[in-house]
Design a protein around this motif. Structure first.
Motif, mmCIF file in Angstrom:
data_model
loop_
_atom_site.group_PDB
_atom_site.id
_atom_site.type_symbol
_atom_site.label_atom_id
_atom_site.label_comp_id
_atom_site.label_asym_id
_atom_site.label_seq_id
_atom_site.Cartn_x
_atom_site.Cartn_y
_atom_site.Cartn_z
ATOM 1 N N CYS A 140 60.870 71.323 73.724
ATOM 2 C CA CYS A 140 61.680 72.020 74.720
ATOM 3 C C CYS A 140 62.175 70.987 75.739
ATOM 4 O O CYS A 140 61.382 70.230 76.290
ATOM 5 C CB CYS A 140 60.852 73.094 75.408
ATOM 6 S SG CYS A 140 61.644 73.755 76.878
ATOM 7 N N VAL A 142 63.137 71.448 78.625
ATOM 8 C CA VAL A 142 62.732 71.814 79.986
ATOM 9 C C VAL A 142 61.271 71.471 80.250
ATOM 10 O O VAL A 142 60.947 70.690 81.141
ATOM 11 C CB VAL A 142 62.992 73.316 80.256
ATOM 12 C CG1 VAL A 142 62.578 73.672 81.682
ATOM 13 C CG2 VAL A 142 64.454 73.661 79.999
ATOM 14 N N CYS A 143 60.356 71.998 79.423
ATOM 15 C CA CYS A 143 58.934 71.799 79.703
ATOM 16 C C CYS A 143 58.270 70.800 78.757
ATOM 17 O O CYS A 143 57.128 70.413 78.958
ATOM 18 C CB CYS A 143 58.185 73.124 79.670
ATOM 19 S SG CYS A 143 57.990 73.786 78.008
ATOM 20 N N CYS A 152 58.235 78.679 74.028
ATOM 21 C CA CYS A 152 57.660 78.552 75.364
ATOM 22 C C CYS A 152 58.367 79.540 76.286
ATOM 23 O O CYS A 152 59.370 80.137 75.923
ATOM 24 C CB CYS A 152 57.809 77.127 75.880
ATOM 25 S SG CYS A 152 59.510 76.553 75.901
ATOM 26 N N CYS A 154 60.195 79.019 78.801
ATOM 27 C CA CYS A 154 61.508 78.574 79.288
ATOM 28 C C CYS A 154 62.642 79.285 78.575
ATOM 29 O O CYS A 154 63.693 79.521 79.146
ATOM 30 C CB CYS A 154 61.706 77.088 79.071
ATOM 31 S SG CYS A 154 60.363 76.075 79.625
#
Ligand SMILES: [Zn+2]
Ligand SMILES: [Zn+2]
Length: 177
Positions: A140, A142-143, A152, A154
């Motif tokens: 991911c 983002v995370c 996840c 997100c």
């Protein structure tokens, strides 16, 4: 390893060796580790030059291009190379090692260095974008979670909220047909 080709004229040269190659030499960040390279081969006299045939097998660890997970795989390759000795100022320098691609190696003298041949084969066995599996979901952005292990949180929050509103609105409208 060095092979004196003038001796090969009299009898074929055979080898069966295990060589350690440091992964750094290959200068490929996706190559995490390289096991000992077992290779055996033969050089014979084949007028007007020499013919080299060899087989390599070893284990390599690559990093997945999408999720960075290590991929351990058995690699193997076969080399066949015509070797031509062309003494003289212009010969070897011009042709250089890159003509290995065509299966012809030009040398300026009768001393054959096998290391560049070995390294070239190891390079060829490293794919441009190694993948742990064809449909790897990657990380991911983002995370940083591994998406192969499941979605996840997100993913819901990054979905465009306008689409959600539209979907809700559509649900309330009577069917247009
Ligand atoms: Zn992966
Ligand atoms: Zn995430």
């Amino acid at each position: 390893m060095q092979i004196w080709l003038d001796q090969v004229r009299d009898e074929p040269f055979n080898w069966d060796e295990t060589q350690s190659v440091s992964p750094e030499i290959l200068d490929r960040p996706e190559l995490l580790d390289l096991g000992p390279v077992a290779w055996r081969g033969q050089v014979i006299y084949a007028d007007p030059g020499y013919f080299l045939r060899a087989r390599l097998s070893y284990e390599q660890t690559l990093s997945c291009n999408r999720c960075l997970k290590p991929i351990v795989e058995q690699a193997q390759s076969d080399v066949e190379l015509m070797i031509l000795v062309e003494p003289g100022p212009e010969a070897a320098g011009e042709h250089a090692l890159h003509e290995q691609d065509l299966g012809i190696l030009y040398l300026q003298n009768e001393l054959l260095e096998t290391d560049p041949i070995l390294i070239e084969q190891l390079q060829l066995n490293i794919p441009m974008k190694p993948l742990c599996r064809e449909d790897c979901q990657g990380l991911c952005p983002v995370c940083g979670a591994d998406r192969n292990a499941g979605a996840c949180s997100c993913e819901e929050s990054t979905a465009d909220p306008r689409w959600a509103a539209l979907a809700a609105l559509k649900g309330r409208l009577p069917d247009a047909r």
